[in-house]
Design a protein around this motif. Structure first.
Motif: not given
Length: 161
Positions: A52-58, A105-124
């Motif tokens: 999910g992080a890959i898809i959302i972040c990229t 830009f707003s859509i991309a910003s929210w997507g980046a935040k969601l992707g960062a959350l998915a990365i953090a969840a994977a590490i947790v």
């Protein structure tokens, strides 16, 4: 109703590389990273979170880069119109609305935040499970690198309609 995208005829700048190749390269990069993650990490929860992080972040990074290119194109045309190099009416007619650029830009910003959350969840997930922590961190770094490359690729491609 305001337009959310522009047609190819509205872009006066010729793309240096065909945008299909750029999108294909970003897609292949994502697929290769997905395959590597699913082959090296044993936990399906971590793999799903990183997928999910890959898809959302990229995708968000590509949209942000693409919008950055569109904003730059809009600025250059405005400067040419004010300098008299181009007809002002033609410049105003061909310009994408500012709201379109802000919305992207707003859509991309929210997507980046969601992707960062998915990365953090994977590490947790990896830290709590006590397995694949190193692989998860390496994958997270690779996701961020892919997102950076997608941002650059998006700014180089013609704005996506």
């Amino acid at each position: 109703m305001k337009k959310l995208h522009e047609t190819e005829e509205e872009h006066s700048q010729i793309a240096r590389i065909r945008s299909q190749y750029i999108v294909l390269a970003c897609f292949l990069m994502d697929v290769l990273l997905e395959i590597w993650i699913w082959l090296t990490i044993d936990s399906s929860a971590i793999c799903a979170s990183l997928t999910g992080a890959i898809i959302i972040c990229t995708l968000s990074a590509f949209i942000a880069g693409n919008t950055f290119g569109l904003r730059d194109w809009r600025r250059r045309n405005g400067i040419q119109g004010r300098a008299g190099a181009r007809d002002k009416v033609e410049v105003l007619r061909s310009q994408p609305p500012r709201e379109t650029i802000q919305r992207r830009f707003s859509i991309a910003s929210w997507g980046a935040k969601l992707g960062a959350l998915a990365i953090a969840a994977a590490i947790v997930f990896a830290a709590v499970g006590g397995e694949d922590v190193e692989q998860s961190i390496i994958a997270s770094i690779l996701i961020l690198i892919c997102a950076l490359l997608c941002f650059v690729s998006g700014s180089y491609a013609r704005p996506i309609d």
